[in-house]
Enzyme design. Structure first.
Site, PDB file in Angstrom:
ATOM      1  N   TYR A 139      29.832  77.185 -24.681  1.00 25.71           N
ATOM      2  CA  TYR A 139      28.855  77.789 -24.234  1.00 25.71           C
ATOM      3  C   TYR A 139      28.574  79.742 -24.325  1.00 25.71           C
ATOM      4  CZ  TYR A 139      24.043  79.719 -22.249  1.00 25.71           C
ATOM      5  OH  TYR A 139      22.689  80.987 -22.165  1.00 25.71           O
ATOM      6  N   GLU A 178      21.055  82.225 -27.799  1.00 22.47           N
ATOM      7  CA  GLU A 178      22.275  81.344 -27.628  1.00 22.47           C
ATOM      8  C   GLU A 178      22.659  80.273 -28.305  1.00 22.47           C
ATOM      9  OE1 GLU A 178      21.252  79.464 -23.322  1.00 22.47           O
ATOM     10  OE2 GLU A 178      20.379  78.162 -24.812  1.00 22.47           O
TER      11      GLU A 178
END
Ligand code: GDP
Ligand code: MN
Length: 376
Positions: free
Chosen positions: A101, A185
Site C-alpha cells: 500500500y 493512492e
C-alpha cells in the site's frame, strides 16, 4: 474531484509508473473483443468512485473472451455502495507475489503531506491500521522539498517495502504535484512473480481549486458524491446535503450556520442547506426550492433571510415567483428581517399560500419548522 481507476492509471502511466495492460468499455460485446486482444483471460473491474469493489463483487476474473462478455454484462449496472456501474475496465491479470500500500495525502493539520505506506497492501488500509498499527508507516513530507530518491528510500524502509518501489514512490509524488492532486493512492502496488512492480489499482483526488488548469477531466460530478449536491452545483447553487429533516435556506454563510444551530437547538436536524448569498433572485429561489423539495428527507423548509444589500421584498418576490414554478409539497416557514422586512412580509401575506407561514424571529421560525417537520 475523485478520478475513476482508469483515469488514475492513465496518469500513473504518463508519469512512468507501470500498470497492467487494460481497456475500458460500457459494452459486453466490446468486452469480448478487448479480452481477445489482451490474451483471453482478464480481470473485469467495475469503474466506480468508491473502494472495496473486490469485496462487493465488482472485480471478477474471466477465463476467456466469452466469459469476459458475460461477466461484463453482470457487473454493468451493478450497485456498489450507492454507485451504479456504467463502465468496466478489463485488465490482463498478473501473478501477484506481494501486495503493498502506498499513498500521499494532504495533512491539513500539519500544513504538509503525509506518505502512508505498508507492506500489507490489498485490503483497506484502515483495517490494517486498526489491527496492526505498527504495519503502517506514516512519514511527513515537506511539500517544498517533495519526495526525492532519499525521501522515497526512507518511506520504503519505514514500511518494509522492497527497494525497487523507491522509483515508484518518486514518480507517484510527481503525479500528486504535477496533476494538482490532494490524494494519490495505490492499493495494491504489487510485485509480480516475474519481479515487476505494478500499480494494480489507483485512486486520485484532484484539487477542485486547480480545475482551471486540469480541464481534461471536465466538470464530471464536480466532486459531489451526492446526486442532489451535483444537481445543485450544476445550477450554480451553494447547496450541502445533511441527514436531518428540516430544509434550510438562508443568505450568507454566517446566517446559514446560525440557522442550522437554531434548528438543532429546537430538537430537529437540518436535512440540507442552501446559501442563496447576496443575489436572492426569483430564479435562485425557484431552483433552490426545487432542489430542497426534491429531497425525500425534507419534511419542512425554513427560509431565514436578513435583508442587507438584498432587500426582503426582493426575496419575497423571489419566493412568490418560485411558488409559481415549483409545486410546494411541504410546509415553508419564512422569517424575513432587516432591509424592507415589512414590505417583504406584506408580499407573502398577500400571496396567502396555505403551506407558507411567517415568523418574526429566527428562533421562532426554527421552532415552528421543527414542529412542522415532526408532525408531518
Ligand atoms: P478494490 O477492491 O476496489 O480495492 O479493487 P482492486 O483493484 O484493488 O482489486 C481488489 C483485489 O483483487 C486486489 O487487491 C487483488 O488482490 C485482486 N486483483 C486485482 N487484479 C488482479 C490481478 O490481475 N491478479 C490477481 N491475482 N489479483 C488481482
Ligand atoms: Mn484496491
Amino acid at each position: 474531484m475523485d478520478l475513476y481507476e482508469h483515469q488514475a492509471r492513465e496518469l500513473f502511466e504518463e508519469h512512468g509508473i507501470s500498470v497492467p495492460r487494460a481497456e475500458v468499455t460500457d459494452s459486453p460485446k466490446e468486452a469480448r473483443e478487448i479480452a481477445r486482444r489482451l490474451g483471453g483471460r482478464v480481470v473485469v473491474k467495475a469503474q466506480v468512485k468508491t473502494g472495496g469493489r473486490g469485496k462487493a463483487g465488482g472485480v471478477k476474473f474471466a477465463a476467456d473472451p466469452a466469459a469476459a462478455e458475460l461477466t461484463t454484462r453482470q457487473i454493468l449496472g451493478m450497485d456498489i455502495k450507492g454507485h451504479t456501474v456504467g463502465k468496466v475496465m478489463l485488465a490482463r491479470p498478473v501473478d501477484i507475489e506481494a501486495e503493498f500500500y502506498v499513498s500521499y495525502v494532504l495533512d491539513r493539520a500539519a500544513g504538509g503531506f503525509l506518505a502512508i505506506a505498508s507492506a500489507e497492501g490489498g485490503t483497506e488500509i484502515e483495517e490494517v491500521a486498526a489491527a496492526r498499527p505498527e504495519a503502517v508507516a506514516r512519514i511527513p513530507v515537506d511539500p517544498a522539498r517533495g519526495v526525492t530518491s532519499a525521501k522515497a528510500a526512507e518511506i520504503a524502509a519505514a514500511a518494509g517495502l522492497p527497494p525497487r518501489t523507491v522509483d515508484v514512490l518518486v514518480r507517484l509524488w510527481d503525479v500528486l504535484v504535477l496533476e494538482d492532486a490532494l490524494l494519490v493512492e495505490v492499493n495494491p502496488l504489487v510485485r509480480t512473480r516475474q519481479g515487476q512492480i505494478l500499480a494494480l489499482d489507483g485512486k486520485v483526488t484532484l484539487d477542485d481549486n486547480a480545475r482551471f488548469r486540469q480541464a481534461r477531466w471536465g466538470a464530471d460530478g464536480a466532486g459531489h458524491h451526492d446526486p442532489l449536491e451535483a444537481a445543485a452545483a450544476a445550477k450554480g447553487l451553494n447547496y450541502v446535503k445533511l441527514d436531518g429533516e428540516v430544509g434550510v435556506i438562508g443568505n450568507g454563510a454566517g446566517l446559514v450556520m446560525s440557522t442550522l444551530d437554531a434548528v438543532a437547538g429546537c430538537g430537529a436536524r437540518p436535512a440540507d442547506f442552501l446559501d442563496i448569498g447576496g443575489g436572492a433572485s426569483a430564479r435562485i429561489m425557484a431552483d433552490g426550492l426545487a432542489v430542497i423539495l426534491s429531497d425525500p428527507d425534507v419534511r419542512s423548509v425554513l427560509v431565514n433571510v436578513f435583508g442587507g444589500i438584498t432587500a426582503c421584498d426582493a426575496v419575497a418576490d423571489g419566493i412568490v415567483q418560485a411558488l409559481g414554478t415549483v409545486r410546494l409539497t411541504k410546509p415553508l416557514v419564512v422569517r424575513l428581517d432587516g432591509n424592507n422586512a415589512a414590505r417583504g412580509r406584506a408580499i407573502l401575506d398577500a400571496r396567502a399560500h396555505p403551506l407558507v407561514e411567517q415568523a418574526t424571529t429566527m428562533d421562532g421560525a426554527a421552532r415552528r419548522a421543527a414542529e412542522l417537520a415532526h408532525s408531518a
